[in-house]
Design a protein around this motif. Structure first.
Motif, PDB file in Angstrom:
ATOM      1  N   TYR A 525       0.866  -1.183   0.000  1.00  0.00           N
ATOM      2  CA  TYR A 525       0.000   0.000   0.000  1.00  0.00           C
ATOM      3  C   TYR A 525       0.898   1.226   0.000  1.00  0.00           C
ATOM      4  O   TYR A 525       1.618   1.487   0.963  1.00  0.00           O
ATOM      5  CB  TYR A 525      -0.906  -0.003   1.234  1.00  0.00           C
ATOM      6  CG  TYR A 525      -1.992   1.049   1.196  1.00  0.00           C
ATOM      7  CD1 TYR A 525      -3.223   0.778   0.630  1.00  0.00           C
ATOM      8  CD2 TYR A 525      -1.774   2.321   1.726  1.00  0.00           C
ATOM      9  CE1 TYR A 525      -4.228   1.737   0.591  1.00  0.00           C
ATOM     10  CE2 TYR A 525      -2.759   3.287   1.683  1.00  0.00           C
ATOM     11  CZ  TYR A 525      -3.985   2.990   1.114  1.00  0.00           C
ATOM     12  OH  TYR A 525      -4.970   3.949   1.070  1.00  0.00           O
ATOM     13  N   HIS A 527       1.117   5.353  -0.444  1.00  0.00           N
ATOM     14  CA  HIS A 527       0.367   6.616  -0.402  1.00  0.00           C
ATOM     15  C   HIS A 527       1.348   7.766  -0.571  1.00  0.00           C
ATOM     16  O   HIS A 527       2.257   7.943   0.239  1.00  0.00           O
ATOM     17  CB  HIS A 527      -0.377   6.750   0.930  1.00  0.00           C
ATOM     18  CG  HIS A 527      -1.351   7.883   0.959  1.00  0.00           C
ATOM     19  ND1 HIS A 527      -2.599   7.797   1.565  1.00  0.00           N
ATOM     20  CD2 HIS A 527      -1.306   9.152   0.449  1.00  0.00           C
ATOM     21  CE1 HIS A 527      -3.238   8.951   1.431  1.00  0.00           C
ATOM     22  NE2 HIS A 527      -2.460   9.782   0.762  1.00  0.00           N
ATOM     23  N   ASN A 569      -1.564   3.927   8.667  1.00  0.00           N
ATOM     24  CA  ASN A 569      -2.699   3.147   8.189  1.00  0.00           C
ATOM     25  C   ASN A 569      -3.002   2.109   9.254  1.00  0.00           C
ATOM     26  O   ASN A 569      -2.136   1.302   9.595  1.00  0.00           O
ATOM     27  CB  ASN A 569      -2.361   2.481   6.851  1.00  0.00           C
ATOM     28  CG  ASN A 569      -3.594   1.938   6.155  1.00  0.00           C
ATOM     29  OD1 ASN A 569      -4.396   1.235   6.770  1.00  0.00           O
ATOM     30  ND2 ASN A 569      -3.738   2.248   4.881  1.00  0.00           N
ATOM     31  N   PRO A 576       3.292  -1.113   3.856  1.00  0.00           N
ATOM     32  CA  PRO A 576       2.810   0.244   3.580  1.00  0.00           C
ATOM     33  C   PRO A 576       3.960   1.247   3.443  1.00  0.00           C
ATOM     34  O   PRO A 576       5.018   1.095   4.057  1.00  0.00           O
ATOM     35  CB  PRO A 576       1.968   0.564   4.811  1.00  0.00           C
ATOM     36  CG  PRO A 576       2.659  -0.164   5.920  1.00  0.00           C
ATOM     37  CD  PRO A 576       3.292  -1.397   5.297  1.00  0.00           C
ATOM     38  N   GLN A 578       4.244   5.642   3.203  1.00  0.00           N
ATOM     39  CA  GLN A 578       3.611   6.966   3.152  1.00  0.00           C
ATOM     40  C   GLN A 578       4.689   8.023   3.002  1.00  0.00           C
ATOM     41  O   GLN A 578       5.661   8.024   3.751  1.00  0.00           O
ATOM     42  CB  GLN A 578       2.799   7.236   4.421  1.00  0.00           C
ATOM     43  CG  GLN A 578       1.566   6.375   4.566  1.00  0.00           C
ATOM     44  CD  GLN A 578       0.706   6.793   5.749  1.00  0.00           C
ATOM     45  OE1 GLN A 578      -0.497   6.912   5.632  1.00  0.00           O
ATOM     46  NE2 GLN A 578       1.320   7.013   6.885  1.00  0.00           N
ATOM     47  N   ARG A 601      -6.134  10.289   5.567  1.00  0.00           N
ATOM     48  CA  ARG A 601      -6.953   9.161   6.010  1.00  0.00           C
ATOM     49  C   ARG A 601      -8.269   9.068   5.243  1.00  0.00           C
ATOM     50  O   ARG A 601      -8.834   7.977   5.104  1.00  0.00           O
ATOM     51  CB  ARG A 601      -7.202   9.267   7.519  1.00  0.00           C
ATOM     52  CG  ARG A 601      -5.982   8.946   8.347  1.00  0.00           C
ATOM     53  CD  ARG A 601      -5.618   7.454   8.290  1.00  0.00           C
ATOM     54  NE  ARG A 601      -6.715   6.672   8.843  1.00  0.00           N
ATOM     55  CZ  ARG A 601      -7.356   5.716   8.203  1.00  0.00           C
ATOM     56  NH1 ARG A 601      -7.006   5.378   6.969  1.00  0.00           N
ATOM     57  NH2 ARG A 601      -8.351   5.078   8.775  1.00  0.00           N
ATOM     58  N   ASP A 604      -7.329   7.157   2.248  1.00  0.00           N
ATOM     59  CA  ASP A 604      -7.144   5.760   2.645  1.00  0.00           C
ATOM     60  C   ASP A 604      -8.477   5.036   2.800  1.00  0.00           C
ATOM     61  O   ASP A 604      -8.643   3.890   2.349  1.00  0.00           O
ATOM     62  CB  ASP A 604      -6.387   5.684   3.976  1.00  0.00           C
ATOM     63  CG  ASP A 604      -4.918   6.025   3.858  1.00  0.00           C
ATOM     64  OD1 ASP A 604      -4.384   5.988   2.729  1.00  0.00           O
ATOM     65  OD2 ASP A 604      -4.302   6.332   4.897  1.00  0.00           O
ATOM     66  N   GLU A 605      -9.423   5.684   3.465  1.00  0.00           N
ATOM     67  CA  GLU A 605     -10.706   5.043   3.721  1.00  0.00           C
ATOM     68  C   GLU A 605     -11.517   4.849   2.438  1.00  0.00           C
ATOM     69  O   GLU A 605     -12.259   3.869   2.299  1.00  0.00           O
ATOM     70  CB  GLU A 605     -11.498   5.847   4.747  1.00  0.00           C
ATOM     71  CG  GLU A 605     -10.979   5.728   6.167  1.00  0.00           C
ATOM     72  CD  GLU A 605     -11.147   4.327   6.723  1.00  0.00           C
ATOM     73  OE1 GLU A 605     -12.293   3.856   6.865  1.00  0.00           O
ATOM     74  OE2 GLU A 605     -10.115   3.680   6.988  1.00  0.00           O
TER      75      GLU A 605
END
Length: 793
Positions: A525, A527, A569, A576, A578, A601, A604-605
């Protein structure tokens, strides 16, 4: 609005009073004799605590420094451990940054904690404040008033009520007897007078309780000596010490004797959870009556002698400068007392604000364009997109989901506009304003005026909302400049348009997210967050350094340190990564409620919903299976059950879920949204569950969670700031489309989990979860995947 609430089970004992406390202005003066010398268990000398008091006066002061030895030892142990924890988190942050930049090693192995799980921003600020936490002051007057001088600011969050409840509970005082006035700027507190990062209750919880417990031990000891009985035979209740034989003495009449006690006869140990009678019970605000009757004073209400109404004419573009001024007409208008140039514009002083505003409009001004003149939203979005580091290339045949998200600038828009009163003289200055960072403000204003810091007095005044806006003191600095130039006190008011167009905004941001997955598993993941640079010149960097973070060693900016201490996260999403990239634009930015989490966030959600859909799982079941936190799963279960998740909905309507944990708290929002008319969607119901450990005042927490819901509705559906040719388009609530009553859900249910452990943060917790729930409900109701927020912009 119908609000249904499930409160945590309260502790034993009768419910506390639910009446607003008297204003601090009605307190009786302290006792007039001398105090005992200080010692390491409780005394405090008048010379140390009130240098301006007349000779012979006595007042009863309790410091945490004077707490029992065990408490002091525990505090010193924290001081020793905290820098080590900070350095551990710093090393983890550096590993994350380096591995992500090199794209050769994972930033985090699956299952290992994120940096905020080790030490979050609120923890860091608490650590920074530890060396001066003993300087908290509790005063007991002969009239029986208990006064806790609060080194924070009340901006509507209910902090004074929560602190009063802690004091009353530990001291066994009536809540009506407790006052919580705001402290002036106290430079000796260093980093312990900052209201930010959902940190106030977390950082004050132990010091306030210890101070009150120390005071109670001395009051009981004073009564025992007066009656010549063992101290352990006495008890306290309703601001009174009681003897078994029926004798009683009020706290006020014991204050003078208690002030002489160096070593109390009883241990000054804070109560255990099962001994609390007020904490955890729904309680009305102690200042509610003063607010609704107008007794509560904001900066604009203060009648400082000679302070004249003042407004400022400001540039037509962000950070423009004055080129030419003709003030002839304005100076001749009725009531005008002066026209003054300052770095940010042209100030007009008059006998009334109406006269000042009319004269300001009569000024003939030519402005030089600001540094971002010519830029519009599309230009800024393009620059943000170009600021990202590339994704790690996924292995061949790997399935993945990509998402890109834009978030607009958002104004803080507190209900009370910025106002500051300043009285600057040749050798001193005195200011009154609502300040989250009063020490930094005092230092900055002193430097601007060429005065020593101790020649500048900053009186902290309650504020009518903030959401991070009052971390900065723009109005106070201007007021000081104007007062110096005009040679008289001024009361400066920013209009709503002033703050919309020249105030602070949450930075615009662009997010790229890529998740790779296999059947039943999320593998990686990534971000990438790119934001317009957030202004952090309000003491955060110095506080992090004091907490043990050597930012230069790690090669981190203040913003990157902030990002790493807050963003994580909460799910098991494989490996992950970020990263934060900042775009250096010369616009006014600031920390808006929940800061980075309010966009990071949310993205993310939204991605969690999309991953669940691609992997054929229910959105809540998907989250629940991957949450690393047991308490978080309980919160999700509660909101799913209470909100009847999955119930059939008519066409064009849908449910949405959002989850967030931060600062020791966790919350889930489930909303129902009607998008039958996609251009005018409305949230029709919200169910909220939250676990923040020990809840001090459930009513205050409910208010915080409800306010976060309205923020989420606003910034996801309709509220934001446009940049047009280097200027902010919006000028008032009329075009900054924050949610009105008609946009709010008619039904809100709030479920608070039973108390567990220490208090967590609540002020910023709800916004990301609420925002995400609204965005996900809109996507499910319309069958679309919104990528730019607010949706109707």
């Amino acid at each position: 609005m119908l609000v249904g609430v499930r409160h945590p089970a309260p502790g034993p004992g009768p419910p506390g009073p639910d009446r607003p406390a008297p204003s601090p202005a009605r307190r009786a003066p302290p006792i007039s004799t001398s105090t005992a010398p200080p010692d390491d268990t409780g005394g405090a000398s008048e010379a140390d605590t009130a240098p301006d008091a007349p000779t012979g006066r006595r007042r009863f002061l309790t410091y945490l420094l004077a707490a029992p030895t065990l408490t002091v030892a525990a505090r010193l142990g924290l001081e020793a451990a905290a820098p080590a924890a900070a350095q551990t988190a710093l090393r983890a942050a550096e590993a994350t940054r380096m591995s992500a930049q090199e794209a050769s090693t994972p930033s985090q192995l699956p299952g290992l904690p994120d940096v905020p799980d080790i030490l979050d921003l609120g923890d860091a600020l608490t650590v920074a404040g530890l060396p001066t936490s003993h300087l908290l002051v509790l005063e007991l007057t002969p009239a029986g008033r208990v006064v806790l001088w609060l080194p924070r600011v009340e901006v509507g969050q209910g902090l004074t009520t929560a602190v009063a409840m802690l004091v009353a509970d530990e001291l066994d005082a009536r809540l009506d007897d407790v006052d919580v006035p705001l402290s002036d700027s106290r430079p000796e507190l260093l980093f312990n007078q900052l209201t930010a990062a959902s940190n106030s209750v977390r950082s004050l919880y132990d010091p306030v309780r210890a101070a009150a417990a120390a005071a109670r031990a001395r009051l009981v000891t004073a009564a025992a000596r007066r009656w010549n009985v063992p101290a352990d035979t006495l008890r306290t209740a309703a601001s009174t010490v009681l003897a078994p034989d029926g004798r009683r003495a009020g706290y006020g009449e014991l204050a003078a004797d208690a002030a002489t006690i160096a070593v109390p006869a009883l241990p000054a140990t804070p109560k255990t959870a099962d001994q609390l009678r007020l904490v955890g019970r729904p309680t009305g605000r102690i200042d509610a009556r003063d607010i609704v009757t107008g007794r509560a004073k904001y900066a604009g209400d203060l009648a400082i002698p000679g302070a004249m109404p003042t407004v400022v004419a400001r540039p037509t573009t962000i950070n423009g400068t004055l080129k030419a001024l003709d003030a002839t007409t304005a100076r001749a208008m009725p009531g005008v007392l002066g026209v003054v140039r300052i770095p940010t514009g042209v100030a007009v002083l008059a006998e009334t604000f109406d006269q000042a505003l009319k004269a300001r409009d009569a000024l003939v001004i030519t402005w030089n364009p600001g540094p971002v003149a010519g830029l519009c939203d599309a230009d800024i979005r393009a620059r943000l997109r170009a600021a990202h580091d590339p994704f790690i290339v996924p292995p061949p045949l790997t399935r993945y989901v990509d998402g890109e998200f834009d978030f607009a600038f958002v104004n803080h828009a507190p209900m009370e506009v910025l106002t500051a009163v300043a009285d600057v003289r040749p050798n001193r200055a005195e200011l009154w304003f609502s300040a989250q960072t009063p020490i930094v403000a005092q230092q900055t204003i002193a430097a601007e005026l060429g005065l020593p810091q101790d020649a500048v007095t900053v009186h902290v005044v309650r504020g009518g909302g903030s959401f991070g806006r009052r971390l900065f003191f723009d109005a106070a600095l201007e007021a000081a400049q104007i007062s110096r130039a005009a040679g008289r006190p001024v009361k400066l008011m920013w209009t709503r348009a002033d703050d919309m167009r020249h105030g602070r905004m949450r930075p615009a941001s662009h997010h790229r997210v890529r998740a790779t997955f296999a059947p039943g598993r999320v593998l990686t993941y990534e971000h990438r967050a790119a934001t317009v640079r957030t202004d952090t010149r309000h003491g955060l960097g110095e506080a992090l350094t004091a907490a043990g973070f050597d930012l230069s060693l790690a090669g981190l900016s203040i913003a990157q340190a902030h990002f790493l201490l807050t963003e994580k996260n909460p799910y098991d999403v494989g490996i992950p990564t970020q990263l934060l990239a900042e775009l250096p634009l010369d616009v006014h930015t600031g920390s808006w409620r929940s800061v980075y989490s309010g966009t990071v966030r949310v993205a993310d959600e939204i991605m969690m919903d999309e991953l669940a859909r691609r992997m054929g799982e229910d959105p809540i079941a998907f989250r629940r299976a991957r949450l690393r936190d047991t308490a978080g799963r309980a919160v999700l279960d509660t909101v799913a059950t209470a909100g009847s998740w999955g119930r059939p909905m008519p066409p064009g309507q849908a449910q949405g879920i959002g989850y967030h944990d931060e600062y020791g708290g966790r919350t889930a929002y489930l909303v129902e949204l009607d998008a039958t008319d996609p251009k005018n969607p409305r949230v029709t119901k919200a169910v909220i569950a939250a676990d923040i450990g020990q809840v001090i005042n459930p009513r205050g927490l409910e208010a915080q969670l409800t306010g976060a819901l309205i923020d989420g509705i606003s910034v996801i559906l309709q509220a934001g700031n446009h940049i047009d040719n280097g200027a902010v388009r919006e000028s008032s609530y009329a075009d900054f489309r924050y949610a009105r009553q008609r946009h709010t859900p008619p039904v809100v249910e709030i479920h608070l989990m039973p108390p567990s452990g220490r208090p967590g943060g609540a002020g910023e917790l709800g916004v990301p979860a609420a925002s995400a729930a609204v965005a996900n409900a809109y996507a499910r109701a319309t069958g679309t995947s919104p990528r730019s927020f607010p949706i109707d912009f």
